[in-house]
Scaffold this active site. Structure first.
Site, PDB file in Angstrom:
ATOM      1  N   CYS A   9       0.819  -1.229   0.000  1.00 45.33           N
ATOM      2  CA  CYS A   9       0.000   0.000   0.000  1.00 45.33           C
ATOM      3  C   CYS A   9       0.848   1.272   0.000  1.00 45.33           C
ATOM      4  O   CYS A   9       0.343   2.359  -0.264  1.00 45.33           O
ATOM      5  CB  CYS A   9      -0.946   0.000   1.189  1.00 45.33           C
ATOM      6  SG  CYS A   9      -2.033  -1.416   1.183  1.00 45.33           S
TER       7      CYS A   9
ATOM      8  N   HIS B  29      -3.380   6.952   3.639  1.00 50.19           N
ATOM      9  CA  HIS B  29      -3.832   5.676   3.088  1.00 50.19           C
ATOM     10  C   HIS B  29      -5.202   5.352   3.689  1.00 50.19           C
ATOM     11  O   HIS B  29      -5.451   5.574   4.863  1.00 50.19           O
ATOM     12  CB  HIS B  29      -2.811   4.599   3.439  1.00 50.19           C
ATOM     13  CG  HIS B  29      -3.192   3.266   2.897  1.00 50.19           C
ATOM     14  ND1 HIS B  29      -3.479   3.076   1.572  1.00 50.19           N
ATOM     15  CD2 HIS B  29      -3.373   2.061   3.505  1.00 50.19           C
ATOM     16  CE1 HIS B  29      -3.799   1.814   1.375  1.00 50.19           C
ATOM     17  NE2 HIS B  29      -3.749   1.177   2.529  1.00 50.19           N
TER      18      HIS B  29
ATOM     19  N   ASN C  94     -10.015  -0.051   0.703  1.00 44.90           N
ATOM     20  CA  ASN C  94      -8.558   0.061   0.605  1.00 44.90           C
ATOM     21  C   ASN C  94      -8.117  -0.398  -0.789  1.00 44.90           C
ATOM     22  O   ASN C  94      -8.183  -1.581  -1.105  1.00 44.90           O
ATOM     23  CB  ASN C  94      -7.952  -0.821   1.708  1.00 44.90           C
ATOM     24  CG  ASN C  94      -6.441  -0.863   1.685  1.00 44.90           C
ATOM     25  OD1 ASN C  94      -5.807  -0.384   0.736  1.00 44.90           O
ATOM     26  ND2 ASN C  94      -5.858  -1.449   2.711  1.00 44.90           N
TER      27      ASN C  94
HETATM   28  C1  LIG Z   1      -9.808  -5.637  10.482  1.00 47.36           C
HETATM   29  C2  LIG Z   1     -10.422  -4.627  11.428  1.00 47.36           C
HETATM   30  C3  LIG Z   1     -11.458  -3.815  10.721  1.00 47.36           C
HETATM   31  C4  LIG Z   1     -11.100  -5.383  12.576  1.00 47.36           C
HETATM   32  O1  LIG Z   1     -11.600  -4.459  13.485  1.00 47.36           O
HETATM   33  P1  LIG Z   1     -11.390  -4.706  15.058  1.00 47.36           P
HETATM   34  O2  LIG Z   1     -12.124  -3.645  15.772  1.00 47.36           O
HETATM   35  O3  LIG Z   1      -9.907  -4.789  15.281  1.00 47.36           O
HETATM   36  O4  LIG Z   1     -12.133  -6.066  15.265  1.00 47.36           O
HETATM   37  P2  LIG Z   1     -11.543  -7.418  15.910  1.00 47.36           P
HETATM   38  O5  LIG Z   1     -10.365  -7.896  15.157  1.00 47.36           O
HETATM   39  O6  LIG Z   1     -11.431  -7.182  17.360  1.00 47.36           O
HETATM   40  O7  LIG Z   1     -12.718  -8.407  15.656  1.00 47.36           O
HETATM   41  C5  LIG Z   1     -13.842  -8.363  16.467  1.00 47.36           C
HETATM   42  C6  LIG Z   1     -14.769  -9.474  16.097  1.00 47.36           C
HETATM   43  O8  LIG Z   1     -15.401  -9.182  14.839  1.00 47.36           O
HETATM   44  C7  LIG Z   1     -15.336 -10.331  14.012  1.00 47.36           C
HETATM   45  N1  LIG Z   1     -15.311  -9.918  12.648  1.00 47.36           N
HETATM   46  C8  LIG Z   1     -14.218  -9.757  11.839  1.00 47.36           C
HETATM   47  N2  LIG Z   1     -14.616  -9.371  10.624  1.00 47.36           N
HETATM   48  C9  LIG Z   1     -15.962  -9.270  10.665  1.00 47.36           C
HETATM   49  C10 LIG Z   1     -16.925  -8.903   9.711  1.00 47.36           C
HETATM   50  N3  LIG Z   1     -16.598  -8.546   8.468  1.00 47.36           N
HETATM   51  N4  LIG Z   1     -18.219  -8.897  10.086  1.00 47.36           N
HETATM   52  C11 LIG Z   1     -18.572  -9.238  11.326  1.00 47.36           C
HETATM   53  N5  LIG Z   1     -17.705  -9.606  12.272  1.00 47.36           N
HETATM   54  C12 LIG Z   1     -16.406  -9.610  11.932  1.00 47.36           C
HETATM   55  C13 LIG Z   1     -14.097 -11.045  14.449  1.00 47.36           C
HETATM   56  O9  LIG Z   1     -14.208 -12.416  14.107  1.00 47.36           O
HETATM   57  C14 LIG Z   1     -14.104 -10.830  15.935  1.00 47.36           C
HETATM   58  O10 LIG Z   1     -14.964 -11.767  16.502  1.00 47.36           O
HETATM   59  P3  LIG Z   1     -14.554 -12.523  17.866  1.00 47.36           P
HETATM   60  O11 LIG Z   1     -14.375 -11.429  18.869  1.00 47.36           O
HETATM   61  O12 LIG Z   1     -15.724 -13.395  18.104  1.00 47.36           O
HETATM   62  O13 LIG Z   1     -13.292 -13.247  17.525  1.00 47.36           O
HETATM   63  C15 LIG Z   1      -9.322  -3.712  12.024  1.00 47.36           C
HETATM   64  O14 LIG Z   1      -8.525  -4.437  12.919  1.00 47.36           O
HETATM   65  C16 LIG Z   1      -8.461  -3.077  10.981  1.00 47.36           C
HETATM   66  O15 LIG Z   1      -8.903  -2.257  10.207  1.00 47.36           O
HETATM   67  N6  LIG Z   1      -7.155  -3.406  10.968  1.00 47.36           N
HETATM   68  C17 LIG Z   1      -6.227  -2.833  10.065  1.00 47.36           C
HETATM   69  C18 LIG Z   1      -6.428  -3.384   8.698  1.00 47.36           C
HETATM   70  C19 LIG Z   1      -5.565  -2.705   7.708  1.00 47.36           C
HETATM   71  O16 LIG Z   1      -5.277  -1.559   7.845  1.00 47.36           O
HETATM   72  N7  LIG Z   1      -5.163  -3.450   6.687  1.00 47.36           N
HETATM   73  C20 LIG Z   1      -4.437  -2.971   5.591  1.00 47.36           C
HETATM   74  C21 LIG Z   1      -3.227  -2.232   5.948  1.00 47.36           C
HETATM   75  S1  LIG Z   1      -2.531  -1.605   4.491  1.00 47.36           S
END
Ligand SMILES: CC(C)(COP(=O)(O)OP(=O)(O)OC[C@H]1O[C@@H](n2cnc3c(N)ncnc32)[C@H](O)[C@@H]1OP(=O)(O)O)[C@@H](O)C(=O)NCCC(=O)NCCS
Length: 329
Positions: free
Chosen positions: A115, A256, A286
């Protein structure tokens, strides 16, 4: 030889097909409410099966070149930042040269910085132009992550979209310089927090790798989130310092677009008011390397920034890689 760098034009292309959160509700166990509150994303663009990175890269390049009526045969260097090349070789840059009808013989190559690819590419472009190796350089960032997404994995499939952006840079003897600073960083110790395990020389395609979906994105979301905020803030501050400006002098920050919560946190920690922080993650998700250049082109097209504006781009991605640049339009 120390040429100045001029940004002659920018352009972008996103595929017409829209995939909404409601569409995703029918594909995996998720909801519009979860995706919106956790990421800020409402919809994203997805290419048709027969479209590859070079197709959308060529569209973005055409859009960029047409604005200033410059032909591909006037370009001496083509760089494509992508982690979803059409194939390992030839490079997507070479394929774009062909698709744009090039008959000249420019330097053409791809770079891989996930990215952060556009900012890495801009830094290379700056170097080539400043030391006289290139006069007219076309920098493209294009990714079709939809082709490497596991559409059964709700942790990742809601986050990404396809898109491409382009910038035409040229050498100038004007007093004004467009690139005030660039700053890059990486830490390979985080390699397995965000990656596609198979398909390269370490794990070439086998029936097993396909059955295990190892050709798709794997991500540890929470860990990525924390490092992304820290490193984007560090990079943005560093690029301002190198440019000799304060964050208060930035007219628009284009971070980003991985997650609205990351974007907001970066703006807050830099002390930049949210009305000076660009957001399009709601509409496109993204778009990997393309994200920041698509954002810049949209900000220029809709008049949010204009000649003389100071814009900072900052990105973070797999590797991990990160980078920031301060430009003056
Ligand atoms: C991925 C992201 C959105 C998840 O958000 P979060 O607040 O960290 O959520 P968590 O990882 O704590 O997940 C919480 C719960 O939601 C669930 N969950 C994940 N994706 C889900 C979805 N699409 N729909 C519903 N539930 C979902 C998980 O399984 C987890 O369940 P559990 O607690 O029973 O295990 C976030 O961590 C994020 O944006 N990370 C950075 C990603 C990024 O920047 N990537 C590219 C970089 S270039």
């Amino acid at each position: 030889m120390n040429k100045k760098v001029k940004i002659l034009s920018t352009g972008h292309y996103v595929p017409p097909k829209v995939l909404t959160n409601f569409d995703l509700e029918k594909m995996v166990d998720t909801s519009d409410e979860w995706i919106t509150t956790r990421t800020g994303i409402k919809e994203r663009r997805i290419v048709e099966p027969n479209i590859s990175s070079s197709d959308i890269a060529a569209e973005a390049a055409r859009n960029c070149l047409n604005k200033v009526n410059i032909d591909i045969n006037e370009i001496d260097t083509i760089i494509v930042a992508t982690i979803t090349p059409d194939m390992f070789f030839p490079s997507t840059a070479c394929i774009v040269h062909k698709k744009l009808g090039g008959k000249n013989e420019p330097a053409a190559f791809d770079i891989s910085a996930a990215c952060s690819g556009f900012i890495y590419g801009l830094t290379l472009a700056e170097g080539l132009i400043r030391n006289g190796k290139s006069k007219n350089l076309l920098l493209i960032a294009a990714d079709v992550l939809s082709k490497f997404t596991n559409w059964k994995d709700r942790n990742t499939c809601v986050l990404f979209g396809d898109g491409a952006g382009a910038m035409l840079l040229s050498a100038t003897d004007d007093e004004e310089d467009a690139i005030l600073s660039t700053y890059l960083g990486a830490d390979g110790n985080y390699d397995e927090l965000l990656y596609i395990p198979a398909g390269g020389s370490k794990m070439p395609a086998t029936i097993e790798t396909v059955e295990k979906s190892l050709h798709t994105i794997f991500m540890s979301g929470k860990e990525v989130f924390k490092v992304a905020v820290t490193k984007m803030v560090e990079a943005a501050n560093k690029a301002c310092e190198l440019a000799g400006i304060t964050t208060g002098q930035i007219d628009l920050l284009i971070p980003h677009q991985a997650n609205l919560r990351i974007i907001t946190a970066v703006g807050d920690r830099l002390g930049i008011p949210q009305d000076k922080v660009f957001v399009n993650v709601d509409k496109y998700g993204n778009m990997s390397a393309a994200t920041v250049i698509v954002g810049l082109d949209q900000a220029i097209s809709n008049g949010r920034v204009k000649k003389g504006s100071i814009v900072e781009l900052v990105a973070f991605g797999g590797g991990f890689t990160w980078g920031a640049t301060v430009i003056k339009l």
